[in-house]
Design a protein around this motif. Sequence first.
Motif, PDB file in Angstrom:
ATOM      1  N   VAL A 233      15.996  -0.861  -4.334  1.00  0.00           N
ATOM      2  CA  VAL A 233      14.712  -1.196  -4.956  1.00  0.00           C
ATOM      3  C   VAL A 233      13.750  -1.754  -3.913  1.00  0.00           C
ATOM      4  N   GLN A 234      12.488  -1.786  -4.253  1.00  0.00           N
ATOM      5  CA  GLN A 234      11.474  -2.228  -3.310  1.00  0.00           C
ATOM      6  C   GLN A 234      11.502  -3.742  -3.114  1.00  0.00           C
ATOM      7  N   THR A 235      11.154  -4.170  -1.902  1.00  0.00           N
ATOM      8  CA  THR A 235      10.978  -5.593  -1.582  1.00  0.00           C
ATOM      9  C   THR A 235       9.641  -5.721  -0.855  1.00  0.00           C
ATOM     10  N   PRO A 236       8.538  -5.607  -1.588  1.00  0.00           N
ATOM     11  CA  PRO A 236       7.213  -5.607  -0.952  1.00  0.00           C
ATOM     12  C   PRO A 236       6.834  -6.957  -0.352  1.00  0.00           C
ATOM     13  N   SER A 237       5.881  -6.906   0.583  1.00  0.00           N
ATOM     14  CA  SER A 237       5.381  -8.135   1.190  1.00  0.00           C
ATOM     15  C   SER A 237       4.303  -8.756   0.304  1.00  0.00           C
ATOM     16  N   LEU A 238       4.336 -10.084   0.178  1.00  0.00           N
ATOM     17  CA  LEU A 238       3.341 -10.806  -0.589  1.00  0.00           C
ATOM     18  C   LEU A 238       2.148 -11.149   0.300  1.00  0.00           C
ATOM     19  N   ASP A 239       1.079 -11.622  -0.307  1.00  0.00           N
ATOM     20  CA  ASP A 239      -0.099 -12.031   0.462  1.00  0.00           C
ATOM     21  C   ASP A 239       0.221 -13.178   1.407  1.00  0.00           C
ATOM     22  N   THR A 240       1.269 -13.916   1.081  1.00  0.00           N
ATOM     23  CA  THR A 240       1.691 -15.041   1.928  1.00  0.00           C
ATOM     24  C   THR A 240       2.558 -14.583   3.087  1.00  0.00           C
ATOM     25  N   HIS A 241       2.776 -13.265   3.184  1.00  0.00           N
ATOM     26  CA  HIS A 241       3.633 -12.651   4.211  1.00  0.00           C
ATOM     27  C   HIS A 241       5.119 -12.892   3.953  1.00  0.00           C
ATOM     28  N   GLU A 242       5.440 -13.430   2.803  1.00  0.00           N
ATOM     29  CA  GLU A 242       6.840 -13.547   2.407  1.00  0.00           C
ATOM     30  C   GLU A 242       7.278 -12.265   1.726  1.00  0.00           C
ATOM     31  N   VAL A 243       8.582 -12.071   1.625  1.00  0.00           N
ATOM     32  CA  VAL A 243       9.124 -10.867   0.993  1.00  0.00           C
ATOM     33  C   VAL A 243       9.351 -11.130  -0.491  1.00  0.00           C
ATOM     34  N   ASP A 244       8.871 -10.219  -1.328  1.00  0.00           N
ATOM     35  CA  ASP A 244       9.060 -10.326  -2.768  1.00  0.00           C
ATOM     36  C   ASP A 244      10.416  -9.746  -3.128  1.00  0.00           C
ATOM     37  N   THR A 245      11.366 -10.619  -3.468  1.00  0.00           N
ATOM     38  CA  THR A 245      12.727 -10.167  -3.811  1.00  0.00           C
ATOM     39  C   THR A 245      12.962 -10.138  -5.313  1.00  0.00           C
ATOM     40  N   SER A 246      11.892 -10.194  -6.108  1.00  0.00           N
ATOM     41  CA  SER A 246      12.053 -10.278  -7.564  1.00  0.00           C
ATOM     42  C   SER A 246      12.752  -9.047  -8.134  1.00  0.00           C
ATOM     43  N   PHE A 247      12.461  -7.853  -7.600  1.00  0.00           N
ATOM     44  CA  PHE A 247      13.119  -6.633  -8.093  1.00  0.00           C
ATOM     45  C   PHE A 247      14.615  -6.685  -7.781  1.00  0.00           C
TER      46      PHE A 247
END
Length: 200
Positions: free
Chosen positions: A85-99
Amino acid sequence: MNIVVIGVGYVGLITGLGLSHLNHKVQFVDIDSEKIKKLNNKVPPFYEPKLDEYLNDEVVGKNVKFSDNYDEIFWDNVDVIMVCVQTPSLDTHEVDTSFLNKVFEDLKKMNLWDDTAIIISADHGENQGELNVWGDHQTADHITNRVPLIIRWPGITDTNKGNTVENKFYNLDLTSTISQITSSTQPDRWDGINFTENLT
């Protein structure tokens, strides 16, 4: 082998179709209903060389199933679950691991977390501020050349759980390792090596 691939992006779809072409049973599940609809109609959801040929391949057609609903997947006797699944970058440059976290929660609820081989991987690494770069494919640095790979497998001993393996492996080694984990026969033409001895 009976394989479930969660996520039909570049990594999940291409890997799963390749395994189905080798006559393994592969079920794909993704929350993107439009992608699943296209795949069921044998329409590529994105461009990849020869993807349309694989979707229309007779052997692949007999071995794949596409769904946007966990309830439609046959979870009994699943040998391997590949989480792509995708782990897109957030505006804060952190990785979105919610998926990713959602998939883990779902697998635990279905009692598949402890007794199934679960593999998490990607097609390349990401710069997260190293060398003042954010994103991928922008440098030849080792960070973007390395591939994230996490394996949760019932055969891993307690002493090795959570450990990092320093040895070098390649993407083509993953299929050979899956064959060993599931006691499947590996075709002679495969070049990858089995690295399960590094896991146990």
